[in-house]
Design an enzyme around this catalytic site. Structure first.
Site, short mmCIF file in Angstrom:
data_model
loop_
_atom_site.label_atom_id
_atom_site.label_comp_id
_atom_site.label_asym_id
_atom_site.label_seq_id
_atom_site.Cartn_x
_atom_site.Cartn_y
_atom_site.Cartn_z
CG LEU A 44 34.32 42.72 40.20
CD1 LEU A 44 35.01 42.12 41.43
CD2 LEU A 44 32.85 43.00 40.50
CB SER A 45 35.03 49.32 39.64
OG SER A 45 35.29 48.95 40.97
CD GLU A 46 39.38 50.42 39.88
OE1 GLU A 46 39.64 51.39 39.15
OE2 GLU A 46 38.34 50.34 40.56
CB THR A 47 41.11 42.91 38.66
OG1 THR A 47 39.76 42.56 38.33
CG2 THR A 47 41.86 41.65 39.06
CG HIS A 81 37.57 49.79 45.63
ND1 HIS A 81 37.79 50.41 44.42
CD2 HIS A 81 37.10 48.55 45.32
CE1 HIS A 81 37.46 49.59 43.44
NE2 HIS A 81 37.05 48.46 43.96
#
EC number: 5.1.-.-
Length: 288
Positions: A44-47, A81
């Protein structure tokens, strides 16, 4: 090794909208290289990785935690986010008893507090400075071709380039704009730019909901072609549009294909409150 994992859609109240982030709760110290391996696996874009700061802390009673964010390619200094997603996991799944949580991060201490209709993040507010068009001409033309540009700003703190499109364009133009991110790394490889913000002045409400400004965000330099909804970009956008519109309270929409809404309030202390909703869509255990 078994780690609790969650997927949370942030800056939305509906599943499969907003920006998804993975959230990992760390009871014990994790080997440094495992952070990146897990982020790459989640893809995903961030973890986000939430960790206890003291051995006696626990995720239900404590109010202060460490927090780090990783894209599939690298660690990043700020992610709004995934911070919102982390607070949602602690508040709604772990049933943390506190009304405000503090996260110790690479961007200093950030707070997240419960609100009636979401969670409010306290983020730094990053100023922008005028940017000479000729220095970034190749980057902009590679990304958006001959699209008309009204203003260009640069945020040195975040290394984000803000490109305001002409006020003659409507929201639908930005939503449908084909942005070429594939060649941006070759065009801009100096390290000056790590993210590209495209933004557009909002439109009167009429029959649809009114927004003060729209945006999209692209960060191929950190392994994210387009980020669906970006808190850190709005820490830059809030500063810019507050000056342009003469407003402290704004309603923003990031018009990626998933879309997301952000309620923004500039604070007297030079920071910004950004409120958003969340939807927890997945809960499980990572086994490695």
């Amino acid at each position: 090794m078994k780690l609790p994992m969650f997927t949370v859609d942030a800056f939305t109240a509906k599943a499969f909208h907003g920006n998804p982030a993975a959230v990992c709760l760390l009871e014990n110290k994790l080997d440094e290289d495992m952070h990146q391996k897990i982020a790459r696996e989640m893809n995903l874009s961030e973890t986000a990785f939430i960790r206890k700061l003291h051995p006696t802390d626990n995720f239900t009673q404590s109010s202060c935690f460490g927090l780090r964010w990783f894209t599939p390619a690298t660690e990043v200094p700020l992610c709004g986010h995934a911070t919102l997603a982390s607070a949602a996991v602690l508040f709604y799944k772990i049933k943390n008893v506190n009304s405000t949580l503090t996260f110790v991060t690479l961007s200093g201490e950030l707070t997240a507090r419960r609100a009636q209709d979401g969670i409010i993040l306290d983020l730094p507010l990053y100023p922008t400075h005028p940017q000479d068009f000729h220095e970034v001409d190749d980057l902009i033309k590679t990304a958006i071709g001959d699209t008309l540009v009204q203003d260009i700003r640069y945020s040195p703190d975040t290394r984000k380039l803000l490109v305001r499109l002409s006020d003659t364009y409507k929201r639908s133009f930005l939503e449908n704009l084909k942005v070429n991110t594939q060649n941006l790394l070759q065009v801009e490889n100096t390290g000056k730019v790590k993210g590209l913000i495209l933004t557009l002045k909002g439109e009167p409400g009429g029959q649809s909901q009114a927004f003060d400004f729209y945006s999209r965000y692209f960060a191929p330099w950190v392994g994210v072609a387009e980020d669906p909804v970006t808190g850190s970009a709005h820490a830059v956008l809030s500063s810019y549009w507050s000056q342009q519109l003469g407003k402290k309270d704004m309603h923003a929409f990031q018009c990626s294909c998933r879309g997301g809404e952000l309620e923004i309030s500039l604070r007297p202390d030079g920071r910004v409150d950004i409120r958003g909703g969340t939807a927890i869509v997945l809960e499980g255990t990572l086994t490695a």
